[in-house]
Motif scaffolding. Structure first.
Motif, short mmCIF file in Angstrom:
data_model
loop_
_atom_site.label_atom_id
_atom_site.label_comp_id
_atom_site.label_asym_id
_atom_site.label_seq_id
_atom_site.Cartn_x
_atom_site.Cartn_y
_atom_site.Cartn_z
N SER A 189 42.82 -7.59 18.95
CA SER A 189 41.41 -8.19 19.21
C SER A 189 40.54 -7.13 19.72
CB SER A 189 41.66 -9.05 20.57
OG SER A 189 42.25 -8.39 21.54
N VAL A 190 39.13 -7.62 19.55
CA VAL A 190 37.96 -6.76 20.03
C VAL A 190 37.77 -7.09 21.56
CG1 VAL A 190 35.41 -6.36 19.77
CG2 VAL A 190 37.02 -6.86 17.73
N LYS A 191 37.25 -5.89 22.47
CA LYS A 191 37.12 -6.05 23.85
C LYS A 191 35.64 -6.04 23.81
CE LYS A 191 41.37 -6.42 25.32
NZ LYS A 191 42.02 -7.53 25.80
N ASP A 192 34.94 -6.61 24.95
CA ASP A 192 33.43 -6.39 25.12
C ASP A 192 33.36 -5.47 26.04
OD1 ASP A 192 32.81 -8.16 23.26
OD2 ASP A 192 32.93 -10.06 24.57
#
Length: 174
Positions: free
Chosen positions: A171-174
């Motif tokens: 997943s991509v983290k903000d």
């Protein structure tokens, strides 16, 4: 996870993708063999000779290096580059090819017959009715692949292999 068999030939070493299940069967066969260092894939294939297996591997390597197929269209054979095929859908004993330019082509082959002519490096079976070109997959969510505006189902049977081939990182983290 996708596994590979390493095959050494006079032209170099080739990696052949195999399913996890087949890979485990081969490993188990070799471990159970009295002399695993001399066991051959033809022994595993039960009945095939080394020459038969060698010919099959040569054909597989040649097919993997090809970049197109020819299909009969009326009186002539038309070339279809693999990189123009977005996905293939089964339609009874026929297959419908969905091409990059938005056109469709109906072939008088079933999906299984057509699949043997496609390079494994580009195409993956995702459902009993679908084969997709992995280079055209834009995204996926749940059991659906997205290719442009089209949603293609992924069956439970094929999902693990599809995820492995897509090289999912996380997943991509903000």
């Amino acid at each position: 996870m996708e596994r590979y068999l390493s095959v050494e030939t006079v032209n170099g070493v080739f990696l052949i993708p195999v399913s996890e299940c087949l890979y485990k069967d081969i490993v188990n066969y070799l471990e159970d063999s009295a002399h695993p260092e001399v066991a051959s894939l033809s022994d595993f294939c039960q009945g095939g000779t080394n020459e038969d297996l060698s010919e099959q591997l040569k054909l597989w390597v040649a097919r993997e290096q090809m970049n197109s197929i020819f299909v009969k269209d009326r009186d002539y054979f038309k070339r279809i580059d693999f990189d123009t095929i977005r996905w293939i859908e089964a339609s009874g004993s026929y297959c419908r090819l969905y091409l990059r330019d938005g056109s469709k082509m109906l072939l008088s082959f079933n999906l299984r017959e057509l699949a043997v002519h496609l390079p494994v490096r580009l195409f993956i079976r995702v459902h009993r009715s679908y084969i997709v070109n992995i280079t055209y997959i834009d995204s996926f969510i749940g059991n659906r692949l997205c290719i442009g505006d089209h949603r293609i189902p992924v069956s439970k049977q094929h999902k693990r292999n599809v995820i492995a081939r897509l090289n999912v990182l996380g997943s991509v983290k903000d």
